[in-house]
Scaffold this motif. Structure first.
Motif, mmCIF file in Angstrom:
data_model
loop_
_atom_site.group_PDB
_atom_site.id
_atom_site.type_symbol
_atom_site.label_atom_id
_atom_site.label_comp_id
_atom_site.label_asym_id
_atom_site.label_seq_id
_atom_site.Cartn_x
_atom_site.Cartn_y
_atom_site.Cartn_z
ATOM 1 N N PRO A 187 21.037 44.243 4.310
ATOM 2 C CA PRO A 187 21.413 43.789 5.856
ATOM 3 C C PRO A 187 22.036 42.108 5.582
ATOM 4 O O PRO A 187 22.931 41.769 4.384
ATOM 5 N N GLN A 188 22.719 41.374 6.774
ATOM 6 C CA GLN A 188 23.519 40.893 6.441
ATOM 7 C C GLN A 188 22.900 39.649 6.146
ATOM 8 O O GLN A 188 22.407 38.630 6.041
ATOM 9 N N GLY A 189 24.090 39.123 5.092
ATOM 10 C CA GLY A 189 24.195 37.758 4.499
ATOM 11 C C GLY A 189 22.958 38.544 3.172
ATOM 12 O O GLY A 189 23.173 37.673 2.523
ATOM 13 N N SER A 190 23.008 39.335 2.888
ATOM 14 C CA SER A 190 21.863 39.337 1.536
ATOM 15 C C SER A 190 23.157 39.901 0.214
ATOM 16 O O SER A 190 23.128 39.512 -1.196
ATOM 17 N N ILE A 191 24.268 40.269 0.781
ATOM 18 C CA ILE A 191 25.395 40.566 -0.131
ATOM 19 C C ILE A 191 25.666 39.160 -0.911
ATOM 20 O O ILE A 191 25.739 39.156 -2.028
ATOM 21 N N ARG A 192 26.152 38.296 0.303
ATOM 22 C CA ARG A 192 26.471 37.262 -0.452
ATOM 23 C C ARG A 192 26.031 36.429 -1.016
ATOM 24 O O ARG A 192 25.843 36.113 -2.302
ATOM 25 N N LYS A 193 24.134 36.069 -0.632
ATOM 26 C CA LYS A 193 23.151 36.031 -1.637
ATOM 27 C C LYS A 193 23.139 36.260 -3.174
ATOM 28 O O LYS A 193 22.774 36.035 -3.828
ATOM 29 N N SER A 194 23.235 37.520 -2.789
ATOM 30 C CA SER A 194 23.237 38.603 -4.220
ATOM 31 C C SER A 194 24.483 37.892 -5.076
ATOM 32 O O SER A 194 24.252 37.662 -6.788
ATOM 33 N N VAL A 195 25.249 38.015 -4.501
ATOM 34 C CA VAL A 195 26.823 37.629 -5.980
ATOM 35 C C VAL A 195 26.481 35.794 -6.326
ATOM 36 O O VAL A 195 27.538 35.572 -7.208
ATOM 37 N N GLU A 196 26.061 35.551 -5.133
ATOM 38 C CA GLU A 196 25.954 33.745 -5.614
ATOM 39 C C GLU A 196 24.424 33.470 -6.191
ATOM 40 O O GLU A 196 24.919 32.853 -7.125
ATOM 41 N N THR A 197 23.561 34.244 -6.496
ATOM 42 C CA THR A 197 22.821 34.385 -7.246
ATOM 43 C C THR A 197 23.854 35.024 -8.802
ATOM 44 O O THR A 197 23.065 34.206 -9.781
ATOM 45 N N SER A 198 24.019 35.833 -8.563
ATOM 46 C CA SER A 198 24.438 36.172 -9.797
ATOM 47 C C SER A 198 25.471 35.611 -10.146
ATOM 48 O O SER A 198 25.399 35.002 -11.263
ATOM 49 N N LEU A 199 26.606 34.433 -9.621
ATOM 50 C CA LEU A 199 27.518 33.956 -9.955
ATOM 51 C C LEU A 199 26.649 32.771 -11.145
ATOM 52 O O LEU A 199 26.874 32.375 -11.713
#
Length: 333
Positions: free
Chosen positions: A107-119
């Motif tokens: 869903p919209q925003g989930s990819i960004r959230k996942s990437v920022e958590t990975s960082l």
């Protein structure tokens, strides 16, 4: 160590990569320092490619700790976006082994959230390669997920975009490879299932898309460890993986490979690694190396002479055994 160029760049990565799924304790219980030492040992031996995922428990965290201790050139770090679990109204494992709408899985925003958590977990400013952990061709016509990845790339939070094929069906990714929108594909490739070498890998070569081969030891089965009385601890997904069919069938298939030992490899594991790396279109091959001795053995294997072409062809044609254990075992739940 042998190296290859990543996609359309001059960045050279080791053809044997550190698969970090094992750092989440799925195969065995090790303390953090043991696993960090295995990462550092692998880097010291010339491995400069690490593949992890947001969904691999504490894997990213442990890699981040290892990177803090590493004094050499920073390795190429690949991670994967964590998908969202579909509602219970969808079939079991939808999004993985059954299609689900991209707006449900990412869903919209989930990819960004996942990437920022990975960082944060990796404690780095940019991830070299971010991959969708699963993908279905019907998502091609919906651009939101790709636009989100492109935006992250423009912000410098990721450098390259890739996709991991959800199971044993590499044909699912062909349209996306040809689109020019991605830099890398991760797919199952091993002696029993070399089907990605038929079409996917050559098409990736034509389009300058990197290929990460995974499950090169077929979850350890190609090492010959599996016996009729082998047991797996609670939490080890291999408790079901090898028993989709009678275990004796799998063991018989592995036994047939022993005719190539020791003439062409010192062990079954070495034979399996040399098989996958025989094709020049395989950019890197990853396997879990959370145990230092496993890492040492695998690194030693890639330093040996390559398989003769005729032996590779024999394995490629006569020992392929196409089956989708990843999908079939879900129906045992």
């Amino acid at each position: 160590m042998d190296y290859s160029k990543f996609a359309h760049t001059d960045r050279k990565i080791s053809r044997l990569g550190f698969g970090a799924m094992g750092l989440n304790g799925v195969f065995d219980q090790l303390d953090d320092q043991q696993m960090i030492k295995s990462v550092l040992f692998s880097l010291d031996q010339g491995i400069n490619f690490i593949d992890t995922a947001r969904g691999y428990g504490r894997s990213e965290e442990l890699i981040g700790k290892a990177l803090k201790q590493w004094t050499g050139e920073r390795p190429f770090i690949a991670s994967k976006v964590s998908p969202t679990r579909p509602p219970s109204s969808y079939p079991v494992m939808s999004g993985w082994h059954h299609p689900a709408p991209v707006k449900i899985v990412y869903p919209q925003g989930s990819i960004r959230k996942s990437v920022e958590t990975s960082l944060k977990q990796l404690d780095i400013e940019s991830i070299d390669l971010i991959q969708l952990h699963n993908y279905w061709p019907m998502w091609d016509t919906q651009e939101d997920w790709m636009e989100e990845l492109i935006q992250l790339k423009e912000e410098g939070k990721i450098k390259h975009i890739g996709v991991s094929v959800p199971d044993h069906r590499p044909e699912l990714i062909l349209s996306l490879v040809r689109s020019g929108k991605i830099d890398c594909v991760q797919a199952v490739i091993n002696i029993f299932d070399p089907i990605a070498l038929d079409c996917l890998v050559p098409i990736c070569e034509e389009n300058q898309v990197a290929v990460i081969a995974r499950m090169i030891l077929d979850e350890g089965g190609l090492t010959g460890f599996l016996k009729e009385d082998t047991t797996f601890r609670e939490g080890d997904f291999r408790r079901k993986y090898f028993d989709v069919l009678p275990r004796s069938i799998y063991i018989e298939k592995v036994e047939a490979l022993k005719q190539f030992i020791p003439s062409y490899a010192d062990s079954l594991a070495e034979l399996a690694i040399k098989f996958v790396l025989h094709h020049p279109g395989v950019t890197t091959a990853i396997t879990s190396m959370q145990v230092k001795q496993f890492a040492a053995n695998n690194i030693k294997a890639v330093q040996k002479e390559r398989l003769p072409d005729d032996i590779f062809e024999t394995l490629f044609i006569k020992h392929r055994w196409i089956r989708n254990f990843l999908q079939a075992r879900r129906h045992m739940d």
